[in-house]
Every structure is written in C-alpha cells, then in structure tokens.
Scaffold this motif. Structure first.
Motif, PDB file in Angstrom:
ATOM      1  N   ALA A  80       0.821  -1.202   0.000  1.00 38.42           N
ATOM      2  CA  ALA A  80       0.000   0.000   0.000  1.00 38.42           C
ATOM      3  C   ALA A  80       0.860   1.260   0.000  1.00 38.42           C
ATOM      4  CB  ALA A  80      -0.922  -0.002   1.222  1.00 38.42           C
ATOM      5  N   GLN A  81       0.234   2.363  -0.312  1.00 36.41           N
ATOM      6  CA  GLN A  81       0.914   3.655  -0.330  1.00 36.41           C
ATOM      7  C   GLN A  81       1.500   3.957   1.043  1.00 36.41           C
ATOM      8  OE1 GLN A  81      -1.344   7.554  -0.750  1.00 36.41           O
ATOM      9  NE2 GLN A  81      -0.569   7.310  -2.831  1.00 36.41           N
ATOM     10  N   GLY A  82       2.758   4.390   1.067  1.00 40.18           N
ATOM     11  CA  GLY A  82       3.417   4.755   2.315  1.00 40.18           C
ATOM     12  C   GLY A  82       4.005   3.591   3.079  1.00 40.18           C
ATOM     13  N   ALA A  83       3.938   2.369   2.541  1.00 41.01           N
ATOM     14  CA  ALA A  83       4.423   1.203   3.286  1.00 41.01           C
ATOM     15  C   ALA A  83       5.929   1.258   3.526  1.00 41.01           C
ATOM     16  CB  ALA A  83       4.075  -0.087   2.541  1.00 41.01           C
ATOM     17  N   THR A  84       6.685   1.870   2.617  1.00 44.01           N
ATOM     18  CA  THR A  84       8.134   1.918   2.774  1.00 44.01           C
ATOM     19  C   THR A  84       8.600   3.104   3.590  1.00 44.01           C
ATOM     20  OG1 THR A  84       8.390   3.132   0.688  1.00 44.01           O
ATOM     21  CG2 THR A  84       8.521   0.729   0.592  1.00 44.01           C
ATOM     22  N   ALA A 161       0.544  -5.907  -6.517  1.00 41.58           N
ATOM     23  CA  ALA A 161      -0.038  -4.571  -6.657  1.00 41.58           C
ATOM     24  C   ALA A 161       0.739  -3.591  -5.796  1.00 41.58           C
ATOM     25  CB  ALA A 161      -1.514  -4.589  -6.251  1.00 41.58           C
ATOM     26  N   LEU A 162       1.232  -2.515  -6.405  1.00 41.36           N
ATOM     27  CA  LEU A 162       2.122  -1.568  -5.728  1.00 41.36           C
ATOM     28  C   LEU A 162       1.602  -0.153  -5.914  1.00 41.36           C
ATOM     29  CD1 LEU A 162       5.243  -3.147  -7.399  1.00 41.36           C
ATOM     30  CD2 LEU A 162       4.717  -3.413  -4.980  1.00 41.36           C
ATOM     31  N   ASP A 163       1.392   0.534  -4.796  1.00 43.51           N
ATOM     32  CA  ASP A 163       0.873   1.902  -4.845  1.00 43.51           C
ATOM     33  C   ASP A 163       1.979   2.875  -4.441  1.00 43.51           C
ATOM     34  OD1 ASP A 163      -0.551   4.248  -4.774  1.00 43.51           O
ATOM     35  OD2 ASP A 163      -2.192   3.478  -3.552  1.00 43.51           O
ATOM     36  N   GLU A 164       2.583   3.519  -5.427  1.00 37.88           N
ATOM     37  CA  GLU A 164       3.667   4.480  -5.227  1.00 37.88           C
ATOM     38  C   GLU A 164       4.732   3.925  -4.277  1.00 37.88           C
ATOM     39  OE1 GLU A 164       2.547   8.509  -4.490  1.00 37.88           O
ATOM     40  OE2 GLU A 164       0.682   8.318  -5.619  1.00 37.88           O
ATOM     41  N   PRO A 165       5.352   2.812  -4.643  1.00 38.20           N
ATOM     42  CA  PRO A 165       6.275   2.141  -3.727  1.00 38.20           C
ATOM     43  C   PRO A 165       7.620   2.827  -3.566  1.00 38.20           C
ATOM     44  CG  PRO A 165       6.270   1.031  -5.836  1.00 38.20           C
ATOM     45  CD  PRO A 165       5.194   2.080  -5.914  1.00 38.20           C
ATOM     46  N   THR A 166       7.939   3.832  -4.387  1.00 33.14           N
ATOM     47  CA  THR A 166       9.283   4.423  -4.328  1.00 33.14           C
ATOM     48  C   THR A 166       9.313   5.785  -3.652  1.00 33.14           C
ATOM     49  OG1 THR A 166       9.021   5.381  -6.548  1.00 33.14           O
ATOM     50  CG2 THR A 166      10.015   3.202  -6.403  1.00 33.14           C
ATOM     51  N   VAL A 167       8.234   6.182  -2.999  1.00 29.07           N
ATOM     52  CA  VAL A 167       8.222   7.474  -2.293  1.00 29.07           C
ATOM     53  C   VAL A 167       9.272   7.453  -1.185  1.00 29.07           C
ATOM     54  CG1 VAL A 167       6.875   9.000  -0.808  1.00 29.07           C
ATOM     55  CG2 VAL A 167       5.813   7.935  -2.807  1.00 29.07           C
ATOM     56  N   GLY A 168      10.159   8.441  -1.182  1.00 27.76           N
ATOM     57  CA  GLY A 168      11.178   8.548  -0.154  1.00 27.76           C
ATOM     58  C   GLY A 168      12.362   7.626  -0.343  1.00 27.76           C
ATOM     59  N   VAL A 169      12.474   6.997  -1.508  1.00 26.74           N
ATOM     60  CA  VAL A 169      13.563   6.064  -1.775  1.00 26.74           C
ATOM     61  C   VAL A 169      14.571   6.723  -2.711  1.00 26.74           C
ATOM     62  CG1 VAL A 169      14.136   3.812  -2.757  1.00 26.74           C
ATOM     63  CG2 VAL A 169      12.036   4.101  -1.437  1.00 26.74           C
ATOM     64  N   ILE A 191       1.761  -7.661 -12.638  1.00 26.22           N
ATOM     65  CA  ILE A 191       2.088  -6.520 -11.783  1.00 26.22           C
ATOM     66  C   ILE A 191       1.206  -5.332 -12.140  1.00 26.22           C
ATOM     67  CG2 ILE A 191       3.891  -4.876 -11.116  1.00 26.22           C
ATOM     68  CD1 ILE A 191       5.961  -7.034 -11.746  1.00 26.22           C
ATOM     69  N   VAL A 192       0.690  -4.657 -11.108  1.00 24.85           N
ATOM     70  CA  VAL A 192      -0.001  -3.384 -11.269  1.00 24.85           C
ATOM     71  C   VAL A 192       0.759  -2.356 -10.440  1.00 24.85           C
ATOM     72  CG1 VAL A 192      -2.149  -2.095 -11.075  1.00 24.85           C
ATOM     73  CG2 VAL A 192      -2.206  -4.557 -11.512  1.00 24.85           C
ATOM     74  N   LEU A 193       1.164  -1.281 -11.068  1.00 23.53           N
ATOM     75  CA  LEU A 193       2.005  -0.290 -10.419  1.00 23.53           C
ATOM     76  C   LEU A 193       1.413   1.102 -10.564  1.00 23.53           C
ATOM     77  CD1 LEU A 193       4.814   0.766  -9.274  1.00 23.53           C
ATOM     78  CD2 LEU A 193       5.517   0.898 -11.678  1.00 23.53           C
ATOM     79  N   ILE A 194       1.224   1.794  -9.441  1.00 19.39           N
ATOM     80  CA  ILE A 194       0.901   3.219  -9.463  1.00 19.39           C
ATOM     81  C   ILE A 194       2.199   3.978  -9.247  1.00 19.39           C
ATOM     82  CG2 ILE A 194      -0.283   5.108  -8.282  1.00 19.39           C
ATOM     83  CD1 ILE A 194      -2.494   3.183  -7.556  1.00 19.39           C
ATOM     84  N   GLU A 195       2.526   4.850 -10.174  1.00 20.20           N
ATOM     85  CA  GLU A 195       3.813   5.545 -10.125  1.00 20.20           C
ATOM     86  C   GLU A 195       3.685   6.919 -10.768  1.00 20.20           C
ATOM     87  OE1 GLU A 195       6.904   6.914  -9.432  1.00 20.20           O
ATOM     88  OE2 GLU A 195       7.365   4.791  -9.028  1.00 20.20           O
ATOM     89  N   HIS A 196       4.297   7.946 -10.144  1.00 23.22           N
ATOM     90  CA  HIS A 196       4.259   9.295 -10.706  1.00 23.22           C
ATOM     91  C   HIS A 196       5.324   9.513 -11.776  1.00 23.22           C
ATOM     92  CE1 HIS A 196       1.109  11.299  -8.496  1.00 23.22           C
ATOM     93  NE2 HIS A 196       1.552  10.784  -7.357  1.00 23.22           N
ATOM     94  N   ASP A 197       6.386   8.728 -11.742  1.00 23.83           N
ATOM     95  CA  ASP A 197       7.468   8.894 -12.705  1.00 23.83           C
ATOM     96  C   ASP A 197       7.065   8.256 -14.033  1.00 23.83           C
ATOM     97  OD1 ASP A 197       9.811   8.750 -14.240  1.00 23.83           O
ATOM     98  OD2 ASP A 197      11.080   8.564 -12.469  1.00 23.83           O
ATOM     99  N   ILE A 198       6.653   9.093 -14.975  1.00 22.12           N
ATOM    100  CA  ILE A 198       6.179   8.591 -16.262  1.00 22.12           C
ATOM    101  C   ILE A 198       7.270   7.819 -16.983  1.00 22.12           C
ATOM    102  CG2 ILE A 198       5.148   9.225 -18.473  1.00 22.12           C
ATOM    103  CD1 ILE A 198       3.354   9.795 -16.110  1.00 22.12           C
ATOM    104  N   GLY A 199       8.522   8.283 -16.860  1.00 20.71           N
ATOM    105  CA  GLY A 199       9.632   7.606 -17.521  1.00 20.71           C
ATOM    106  C   GLY A 199       9.796   6.177 -17.051  1.00 20.71           C
ATOM    107  N   THR A 200       9.656   5.953 -15.748  1.00 18.12           N
ATOM    108  CA  THR A 200       9.756   4.601 -15.196  1.00 18.12           C
ATOM    109  C   THR A 200       8.648   3.715 -15.742  1.00 18.12           C
ATOM    110  OG1 THR A 200      10.819   5.347 -13.153  1.00 18.12           O
ATOM    111  CG2 THR A 200       9.636   3.256 -13.065  1.00 18.12           C
ATOM    112  N   VAL A 201       7.443   4.258 -15.778  1.00 17.31           N
ATOM    113  CA  VAL A 201       6.303   3.480 -16.263  1.00 17.31           C
ATOM    114  C   VAL A 201       6.493   3.074 -17.716  1.00 17.31           C
ATOM    115  CG1 VAL A 201       3.837   3.570 -16.780  1.00 17.31           C
ATOM    116  CG2 VAL A 201       4.687   4.464 -14.612  1.00 17.31           C
TER     117      VAL A 201
END
Length: 257
Positions: A80-84, A161-169, A191-201
């Motif tokens: 979930a979002q914020g898990a990391t 399923a990953l919701d913005e898993p790289t926040v703060g990484v 895999i389902v990924l929510i991500e703000h970095d369009i390049g990564t997606v």
C-alpha cells in the motif's frame, strides 16, 4: 481469464465523483503502469480492483470472481501507499515479515520445511537474505521495498499490486527495485504499479493506463507517448520529453534534451 476486469466502474466520496465509467482489464503476465495526477482516483481504482472498496456503479472482478467477495488472499501481494516510509517502530525481523507470506499455505498448522525453503528462496531472489535477522525499523525505504516483495514471493502470489512504492527512496535503490520488478514480470508475475514517474512506467510497464476520474488512455507505452492523454489528464501544459535513451518524463515546462 483476466486477472482483473473492471466494467463501467463509478465511485464517489460523499457527492464528489472520483471515478466515472472506468473500464479496463489486466491479463495474466501483464505489467500495468497506472498513472494520473494527484487525486485522479488511481489508489481508489486499485483498491476496488483488489476488493478493498466496493464500486458505487459497475462491476469489478478479480480472478473471475466479484472482487469484494474474493477470499483467496494469498494470490495477491499488495504494497500500500506509504508502506516503505511509514511508522519506523516495527520490531519484527525481515525473516518474520517474509514468513508471514507462508501463513495462508500453512493454515493452522506449523510451517514445514517447504515453507521455510520458500521463505529463504524469496529472500535470496530479492536480495535481502543478508538482512534476515535485522529489524524492519532498521532498514532503508529501498530495503523495505524488497522485503515486502519477498513476502509476496513467499506467498506465491499471482498478482503484485504496488501503490507508489518508491516514495522517499533514493534513485539508486529505486532503479534496482524496478529492475527487480522487470525480472519478476519476465518470470510471469502479473504486476499493477501506481507511479508518478512517467519515464519509469514507460520503460518497464507492458501496458499503460492514464486516468483522471475516467480513462484517458489504455494501451502500450509507445502509443501513450504519442497520444494526447498526458495533456488531457494532467492539463494542457504537460508534455513528455526524452532525456536519456529509453527514459521519458512529464514536465509542465520545456526541458532541453
């Protein structure tokens, strides 16, 4: 059979519509990147797909069953979002977290040698075996990511399923993390990924869905880069520019190559 099948999904918080007539499916082995601006309904849509929320309109199916009735939870690995970057006061060890992934298989019985082997294999594959006896609170965000993925692997999940898993990484850990996701997808994991970095997606996903209340694009990454979906969903000032080969990013002002 689709892993996820959403048909004309609608959802609102009080009187504010968050999703309207959203239809899309996710096939087995697909890597879907879900993008859209803040408040566009991405996290809500993912929670509906996983049966954690019930749509106000339309239908959501998970592995061919109504998503909100699906009870075979070991088939899903959800970060979930914020898990990391959440509460640091987590006193369990890495091995204990990954072992949790075996509980659905053991039921009320004791974990056997096969279960322990699955835990060790998952930690090795995700590169956290050397951290097995460390407390989760002692780990960086990037290390936590891998532990949560290891738990899903130990569970033998079919869908991650990953919701913005790289926040703060940090950037290096983030790149290594997405390389791992690419490897898992190559091995057949959906895999389902929510991500703000369009390049990564656009680099890693096999399919992109761009939403802002409704679906503005659903298709391959190349078509997304050539479409008007980014401007439609984010605003007319947004565009996609290439910086490095294989990497594209969204910006609200022009940036030189």
């Amino acid at each position: 059979m689709s892993v996820v099948d959403l048909r004309n999904v609608g959802f609102a918080y009080t009187d504010v519509p968050v999703l309207e007539e959203v239809s899309l499916s996710i096939e087995s082995g697909e890597f879907l990147g879900l993008v859209g601006p803040n408040g566009s309904g991405k996290s809500t849509l993912l929670r509906i797909a996983l049966g954690l929320e019930t749509p106000d309109a339309g239908s959501a199916e998970l592995f061919g069953e109504p998503a909100d009735e699906f009870d075979d939870g070991h088939r899903i690995g959800y970060v979930a979002q914020g898990a990391t970057s959440g509460d640091r006061r987590i006193l369990v060890t890495v091995r204990e977290v990954v072992t949790m992934g075996r509980f659905p298989h053991a039921g009320y019985g004791r974990l056997g040698s096969d279960d322990r082997a699955a835990v060790e294999d998952a930690m090795v594959k995700t590169g956290v075996a050397d951290l097995a006896d460390r407390k989760l609170e002692e780990l960086s965000g990037g290390q936590r990511q891998r532990v949560f993925i290891a738990r899903a692997l130990a569970c033998e999940a079919d869908l991650l399923a990953l919701d913005e898993p790289t926040v703060g990484v940090d950037a290096e850990s983030r790149d290594a993390f997405y390389d791992l996701l690419g490897e898992l997808n190559d091995d057949g994991m959906t895999i389902v990924l929510i991500e703000h970095d369009i390049g990564t997606v656009t680099e890693y996903a096999t399919t992109v869905a761009c939403i802002n209340c409704c679906v503005h694009y659903h298709g391959d990454p190349e078509g997304f880069a050539e479409s008007d979906a980014l401007a439609d969903a984010y605003g007319a000032s947004q565009r996609m520019l290439e910086h490095d080969p294989g990497h594209t990013h969204s910006h609200d002002e022009e940036v030189s190559r």
